[in-house]
Design a protein around this motif. Structure first.
Motif, short mmCIF file in Angstrom:
data_model
loop_
_atom_site.label_atom_id
_atom_site.label_comp_id
_atom_site.label_asym_id
_atom_site.label_seq_id
_atom_site.Cartn_x
_atom_site.Cartn_y
_atom_site.Cartn_z
N SER C 78 0.87 -1.19 0.00
CA SER C 78 0.00 0.00 0.00
C SER C 78 0.89 1.23 0.00
CB SER C 78 -0.88 0.00 1.25
OG SER C 78 -1.74 -1.12 1.23
N GLY C 79 0.31 2.37 -0.46
CA GLY C 79 1.10 3.60 -0.44
C GLY C 79 0.90 4.37 -1.74
N LYS C 80 1.77 5.36 -2.01
CA LYS C 80 1.60 6.20 -3.19
C LYS C 80 2.56 5.74 -4.29
CE LYS C 80 -0.49 9.77 -3.78
NZ LYS C 80 -0.31 11.13 -3.40
N LEU C 81 1.97 5.54 -5.49
CA LEU C 81 2.80 5.25 -6.67
C LEU C 81 2.55 6.43 -7.61
CD1 LEU C 81 4.59 3.30 -8.27
CD2 LEU C 81 2.50 2.29 -9.22
N GLY C 82 3.51 7.34 -7.67
CA GLY C 82 3.27 8.58 -8.42
C GLY C 82 2.09 9.28 -7.74
N PRO C 83 1.11 9.76 -8.52
CA PRO C 83 -0.01 10.49 -7.92
C PRO C 83 -1.10 9.58 -7.38
CG PRO C 83 -0.22 10.51 -10.29
CD PRO C 83 1.03 9.75 -9.99
N ILE C 84 -0.98 8.26 -7.58
CA ILE C 84 -2.10 7.36 -7.27
C ILE C 84 -1.88 6.66 -5.94
CG2 ILE C 84 -3.36 5.32 -8.08
CD1 ILE C 84 -2.57 6.12 -10.92
N ALA C 85 -2.88 6.78 -5.06
CA ALA C 85 -2.81 6.08 -3.77
C ALA C 85 -3.35 4.67 -3.98
CB ALA C 85 -3.66 6.82 -2.74
N LEU C 86 -2.58 3.66 -3.51
CA LEU C 86 -2.97 2.26 -3.72
C LEU C 86 -3.15 1.58 -2.38
CD1 LEU C 86 -0.26 1.50 -6.43
CD2 LEU C 86 -2.72 1.67 -6.85
N ARG C 87 -4.04 0.57 -2.34
CA ARG C 87 -4.19 -0.20 -1.12
C ARG C 87 -4.19 -1.67 -1.49
NH1 ARG C 87 -8.97 1.60 2.44
NH2 ARG C 87 -10.29 0.20 1.24
#
Lengths: 89, 45, 320
Positions: C78-87
């Protein structure tokens, strides 16, 4: 100063996420250097303010972009719109 | 908000416009701080 | 601490070599070990990463260069990949070349949530990475507000000033849309379909004139008792406007959505139809615009998720 000269020359523009970027692809070395320096310093002050206020750093950075485009850019200088295109003020 | 209600001729529909702005105090405060950040660092912004 | 072993050898004569890489599970923690500590060029593309990775497989050297057959396991990242927050991103990635990073074709990653200004959930994304700089996404499917989202194939250049991805949205629930944007008191039946263009910047994203339309007639109900303060104590004309919405039967409904990089979102609702008890059913056209930091509402209350079986099998088999 260096940033305003590069902006006046149409080499550097303001992105909506709060950072500067080259308006033309593969910019000269000195411009690339200026871009990395400016962005590194901005990243630091954004993180500091965001930390103090407890808001996401992206919001601080994007707000800075809005203010910079509205108050710092002179007519003819470049900024990027929400579709990702470079436009002149 | 500034809603406008116009009752038009029978065949035309009633047009209702309603704009709602959801303000957030957090944003108003941060907005000022960012403004001073940008204007106090002319060589950076 | 992260420690990786590589056992093998290199034959000077033939110029051939093989090293068997083994990186046992490494756990990332926001504020602690981060991907950028392992690979410098991830410094600006990843942020506040949590979850575990592991890597296993041979690195092969011959006269044409360095190739590999490494399985890189990503577990609940989880976390930020570029501008996209992922879970909860899960995948087992086959790496054909370690430097510059190149994967085999048609890799699959599952992700519980990808926040692109709107919450995309339960996604299965097919991808390939070339030369550490190009991310090709094949047609991929995700969900949103109980509807289906299709991501058009796109080639993303890491670090490009701006790129657009196109989300085709099919039958999302109008009720869930209102709920998500916390428009208290407004409920509706009916489903919406349309296009959502998202512009990705290295450190931010914008929704660039999304347009959704109702597939057919439906109804809207506005319960003034639940109206937010801003509306509840507004003037009579507002109250009268909203009474039109108390039981509205629409035959046409369109939603416009714009989100700036700042998070400021503007939702436009354009409906035509009638309310039987409003001017006894006289035709009404209603344009409601709600503007503000609506994405705050997005951060709360998103459903849980299970890792799809196919990925779970791969996760198990690669950890033996």
């Amino acid at each position: 100063d260096a940033l305003d000269d590069a902006r006046a020359a149409g080499l550097i523009g303001e992105r909506p996420d709060g950072y500067v970027d080259a308006v033309q692809p593969n910019p000269p070395g000195n411009i690339q250097q200026l871009i990395s320096e400016i962005n590194a310093q901005r990243r630091k002050v954004y993180q500091q303010l965001a930390g103090e206020k407890g808001v996401p750093v992206e919001e601080v950075a994007a707000l800075a972009a809005e203010k910079t485009i509205a108050q710092r850019l002179k007519p003819g200088m470049f900024y990027m719109n929400s579709s990702g295109q470079w436009v002149q003020k | 908000c500034n809603p406008t209600v116009k009752v038009e001729a029978p065949d035309k529909p009633i047009v209702i416009n309603l704009n709602v702005k959801i303000e957030q105090e957090v944003r108003i405060k941060v907005d000022k701080d960012v403004e001073s950040l940008v204007n106090n660092n002319p060589n950076l912004f | 601490k992260a420690s990786m072993t590589a056992k093998g050898g290199y034959d000077l004569g033939s110029g051939k070599g093989r090293f068997d890489l083994d990186l046992p599970e490494v756990t990332f923690v926001p504020g602690g070990l981060q991907p950028k500590d392992l690979a410098a060029d991830l410094a600006h593309t990843t942020e506040d990463i949590a979850g575990t990775i592991a890597a296993k497989g041979p690195i092969l050297i011959d006269k044409n260069g360095v190739t590999s057959q490494i399985a890189l396991t990503l577990k609940n990242l989880s976390g930020k990949l570029g501008p996209i927050a992922l879970r909860n991103l899960n995948s087992v990635v086959e790496i054909d070349k370690p430097w510059p990073l190149t994967t085999a074709a048609d890799q699959i990653v599952s992700v519980e949530l990808a926040d692109v200004g709107l919450p995309l959930t339960n996604g299965l994304v097919r991808f390939k990475i070339d030369d550490g700089s190009t991310l090709s996404l094949a047609e991929s499917h995700l969900e949103m507000m109980s509807g289906r989202v299709t991501l058009d194939p796109v080639i993303l250049k890491l670090g490009a000033p701006a790129q657009q991805i196109h989300l085709k949205v099919d039958k999302i629930s109008l009720g869930r849309l209102f709920e998500l944007f916390a428009i208290a008191g407004l409920t509706g039946d009916g489903v919406l379909s349309g296009e959502i263009p998202v512009t990705l910047f290295p450190a931010g994203l914008a929704i660039d004139h999304a347009k959704l339309e109702a597939g057919g007639p439906g109804s809207l109900k506005y319960n003034q008792a639940q109206a937010p303060a801003a509306i509840a104590n507004a003037g009579d004309s507002v109250k009268m406007a909203l009474s039109a919405l108390s039981d509205f039967h629409y035959d046409r409904l369109e939603v416009d959505l714009d989100r700036k990089a700042t998070g400021d979102t503007e939702l436009g609702l354009h409906i035509s139809g009638r309310n039987p008890s409003f001017y006894n059913g006289y035709p009404v056209e209603f344009n409601l615009t709600v503007a503000g930091r609506l994405d705050e509402a997005l951060r709360k209350g998103l459903a849980g998720y299970q890792v799809p079986d196919m990925i779970r099998e791969k996760l198990k088999s690669s950890n033996q």
